[in-house]
Design an enzyme around this catalytic site. Structure first.
Site, PDB file in Angstrom:
ATOM      1  N   THR A   1       0.875  -1.196   0.010  1.00  0.00           N
ATOM      2  CA  THR A   1      -0.005  -0.079  -0.092  1.00  0.00           C
ATOM      3  C   THR A   1       0.753   1.285   0.036  1.00  0.00           C
ATOM      4  OG1 THR A   1      -1.709  -1.260   1.174  1.00  0.00           O
ATOM      5  CG2 THR A   1      -1.935   1.199   1.098  1.00  0.00           C
TER       6      THR A   1
ATOM      7  N   LYS B   1      -7.640   1.270  -2.630  1.00  0.00           N
ATOM      8  CA  LYS B   1      -7.125   0.773  -1.069  1.00  0.00           C
ATOM      9  C   LYS B   1      -7.063   1.707  -0.094  1.00  0.00           C
ATOM     10  CE  LYS B   1      -5.179  -1.692   1.871  1.00  0.00           C
ATOM     11  NZ  LYS B   1      -6.024  -2.497   2.628  1.00  0.00           N
TER      12      LYS B   1
ATOM     13  N   LYS C   1       0.194   5.251   8.272  1.00  0.00           N
ATOM     14  CA  LYS C   1       1.050   5.588   6.851  1.00  0.00           C
ATOM     15  C   LYS C   1      -0.387   5.507   5.937  1.00  0.00           C
ATOM     16  CE  LYS C   1       2.088   2.153   4.682  1.00  0.00           C
ATOM     17  NZ  LYS C   1       1.443   1.170   3.697  1.00  0.00           N
TER      18      LYS C   1
HETATM   19  P1  NAP Z   1       5.435  -5.948   7.769  1.00  0.00           P
HETATM   20  O1  NAP Z   1       5.420  -7.250   8.372  1.00  0.00           O
HETATM   21  O2  NAP Z   1       5.919  -4.835   8.399  1.00  0.00           O
HETATM   22  O3  NAP Z   1       6.591  -6.293   6.438  1.00  0.00           O
HETATM   23  C1  NAP Z   1       7.213  -5.198   5.789  1.00  0.00           C
HETATM   24  C2  NAP Z   1       8.128  -5.619   4.655  1.00  0.00           C
HETATM   25  O4  NAP Z   1       8.627  -4.622   4.089  1.00  0.00           O
HETATM   26  C3  NAP Z   1       9.159  -6.482   5.382  1.00  0.00           C
HETATM   27  O5  NAP Z   1       9.624  -7.516   4.461  1.00  0.00           O
HETATM   28  C4  NAP Z   1      10.501  -5.310   5.393  1.00  0.00           C
HETATM   29  O6  NAP Z   1      11.583  -5.779   5.474  1.00  0.00           O
HETATM   30  C5  NAP Z   1      10.140  -4.720   3.936  1.00  0.00           C
HETATM   31  N1  NAP Z   1      10.768  -3.458   4.095  1.00  0.00           N
HETATM   32  C6  NAP Z   1      10.577  -2.210   4.681  1.00  0.00           C
HETATM   33  N2  NAP Z   1      11.293  -1.490   4.251  1.00  0.00           N
HETATM   34  C7  NAP Z   1      12.103  -1.803   3.343  1.00  0.00           C
HETATM   35  C8  NAP Z   1      13.166  -1.219   2.385  1.00  0.00           C
HETATM   36  N3  NAP Z   1      13.544   0.200   2.793  1.00  0.00           N
HETATM   37  N4  NAP Z   1      13.762  -2.052   1.577  1.00  0.00           N
HETATM   38  C9  NAP Z   1      13.348  -3.459   1.564  1.00  0.00           C
HETATM   39  N5  NAP Z   1      12.364  -4.067   2.145  1.00  0.00           N
HETATM   40  C10 NAP Z   1      11.815  -3.283   3.182  1.00  0.00           C
HETATM   41  O7  NAP Z   1       4.233  -5.478   6.994  1.00  0.00           O
HETATM   42  P2  NAP Z   1       2.893  -6.236   6.401  1.00  0.00           P
HETATM   43  O8  NAP Z   1       1.957  -6.011   7.248  1.00  0.00           O
HETATM   44  O9  NAP Z   1       3.355  -7.428   5.692  1.00  0.00           O
HETATM   45  O10 NAP Z   1       2.502  -5.150   5.338  1.00  0.00           O
HETATM   46  C11 NAP Z   1       3.385  -5.062   3.967  1.00  0.00           C
HETATM   47  C12 NAP Z   1       2.473  -4.059   3.030  1.00  0.00           C
HETATM   48  O11 NAP Z   1       1.189  -4.689   2.937  1.00  0.00           O
HETATM   49  C13 NAP Z   1       2.170  -2.680   3.631  1.00  0.00           C
HETATM   50  O12 NAP Z   1       2.251  -1.684   2.549  1.00  0.00           O
HETATM   51  C14 NAP Z   1       0.759  -2.670   4.100  1.00  0.00           C
HETATM   52  O13 NAP Z   1       0.298  -1.541   4.317  1.00  0.00           O
HETATM   53  C15 NAP Z   1       0.128  -3.751   3.164  1.00  0.00           C
HETATM   54  N6  NAP Z   1      -0.787  -4.263   3.968  1.00  0.00           N
HETATM   55  C16 NAP Z   1      -0.674  -5.069   5.182  1.00  0.00           C
HETATM   56  C17 NAP Z   1      -1.996  -5.816   5.844  1.00  0.00           C
HETATM   57  C18 NAP Z   1      -1.968  -6.445   6.864  1.00  0.00           C
HETATM   58  O14 NAP Z   1      -2.957  -6.943   7.411  1.00  0.00           O
HETATM   59  N7  NAP Z   1      -0.800  -6.649   7.566  1.00  0.00           N
HETATM   60  C19 NAP Z   1      -3.308  -5.740   4.959  1.00  0.00           C
HETATM   61  C20 NAP Z   1      -3.209  -5.110   3.647  1.00  0.00           C
HETATM   62  C21 NAP Z   1      -2.055  -4.424   3.308  1.00  0.00           C
HETATM   63  P3  NAP Z   1      12.505  -6.222   6.996  1.00  0.00           P
HETATM   64  O15 NAP Z   1      12.062  -7.495   7.225  1.00  0.00           O
HETATM   65  O16 NAP Z   1      13.844  -6.047   6.638  1.00  0.00           O
HETATM   66  O17 NAP Z   1      11.943  -5.333   7.805  1.00  0.00           O
END
Ligand code: NAP
Length: 302
Positions: free
Chosen positions: A97, A172, A240
């Site tokens: 997102t 979204k 965010k």
């Molecule tokens: P998360 O567990 O915090 O994972 C974030 C991912 O991004 C990790 O793999 C992290 O790597 C990587 N990352 C962050 N900064 C980076 C950088 N500068 N370079 C390379 N990799 C980087 O978050 P998540 O919940 O999976 O969410 C991921 C996305 O999906 C977000 O945009 C979120 O808004 C969206 N989303 C999430 C949900 C939910 O329910 N969780 C639902 C819908 C959409 P590291 O492991 O090294 O930190």
């Protein structure tokens, strides 16, 4: 037909999604900035790449799901970014997102390499990702979507085409404005009732017998009542998304008074150090301000 897929970002959402692609019989090369988070996928048969460029090399489809706009820009355009190796004819499906404007800019960069891009943000959270039951909101060329659909079907039960590049993300952001506000106002109402002396269980029975009942709060309430804020969707990411929605509202001259207020409540919770908890932890900030706790099984007077 098995495909070679590069998968970048194995966080809360990415890990189960990549696992479902492996279960679907595809060859998956995964990259995560923190390599330790790829262990379970390696055990399940994924190849672990040392950079986004390495994950994308030779892939017909590359999927990304990282935190925010800065992260996806780094993964695509940064040092050893996937732009260096993505093949002509390949498709990048980005489920992060992020800002729709940033997504459109990346789609232009990819077009310069002969590759296509879809913005394909998701809803359904961690449990939807695990079960392969996500809902995708998709922007981009319809032919590219048709090409990517067999992959997306392994990950989700609904694939909703929204229009040109960036419109999946526009949808979204609107969805998360609604979702964040529903949870925040649910918490405000429960704080009000609890402080007055109504038990959370009683209040929940009332809500479930009323038109205010919602699948979202039915799912989240037991976690709130237990005080279990294990992150399904980290609060800092919801904040965010509200910030991105405000940017979109500014650009289109749209007033969003309630969303602006709700964003500040999530911002306050983040400032208190709750950013890595689930976004339902916003209740604790409201509880602290009101001097009460919304916990089932605990008398409101305690
Ligand atoms: P998360 O567990 O915090 O994972 C974030 C991912 O991004 C990790 O793999 C992290 O790597 C990587 N990352 C962050 N900064 C980076 C950088 N500068 N370079 C390379 N990799 C980087 O978050 P998540 O919940 O999976 O969410 C991921 C996305 O999906 C977000 O945009 C979120 O808004 C969206 N989303 C999430 C949900 C939910 O329910 N969780 C639902 C819908 C959409 P590291 O492991 O090294 O930190």
């Amino acid at each position: 037909m098995p495909e070679t897929i590069g998968f970048i970002g194995t966080g809360i959402m990415g890990q189960p999604m990549a696992l479902n692609l492996l279960k679907g019989g595809h060859r998956v090369s995964v990259y995560n900035r923190t390599r330790a988070k790829t262990g379970a996928l390696e055990q399940a048969g994924a190849r672990v790449a040392a950079s986004p460029a390495e994950a994308a090399r030779g892939a017909s489809v590359v999927m990304t799901i990282v935190s925010d706009s800065a992260a996806i820009e780094e993964v695509v355009l940064g040092k050893s970014g996937l732009i260096e190796t993505i093949g002509s004819g390949a498709v990048l499906i980005d489920s992060s997102t992020i800002s729709p404007a940033v997504s459109r800019k990346l789609a232009c960069h990819l077009a310069g390499k002969g590759a296509a891009m879809l913005d394909a943000p998701v809803t359904g959270s961690k449990h939807g990702a695990e079960k392969g039951e996500l809902t995708f909101m998709i922007g981009g060329d319809p032919g590219t979507l048709e090409r990517a659909l067999p992959i997306l079907k392994l990950l989700g039960k609904k694939h909703i085409y929204c229009g040109q590049n960036g419109l999946g993300l526009a949808a979204k952001l609107a969805q998360n404005v609604i979702q964040s506000t529903m949870v925040e106002i649910f918490c405000e109402g429960f704080v009000l009732a609890t402080k007055a002396g109504v038990r959370p269980e009683t209040m929940m029975e009332i809500i479930q017998g009323s038109m205010a009942r919602a699948a979202l709060t039915d799912f989240k309430a037991p976690f709130i009542f237990r005080g279990d804020f294990t992150p399904y969707f980290p609060l800092k990411l919801m904040h965010k998304d509200l910030e991105l929605a405000m940017e979109a509202a500014f650009a289109q001259n749209i007033p969003m008074p309630a969303a602006a207020a709700v964003k500040e409540v999530y911002g306050a919770a983040k400032a208190q150090g709750k950013g890595d908890l689930d976004y339902t932890a916003v209740v604790t900030t409201l509880e602290e301000l009101a001097g009460t706790k919304v916990r089932a099984g605990v008398s409101p007077a305690q």
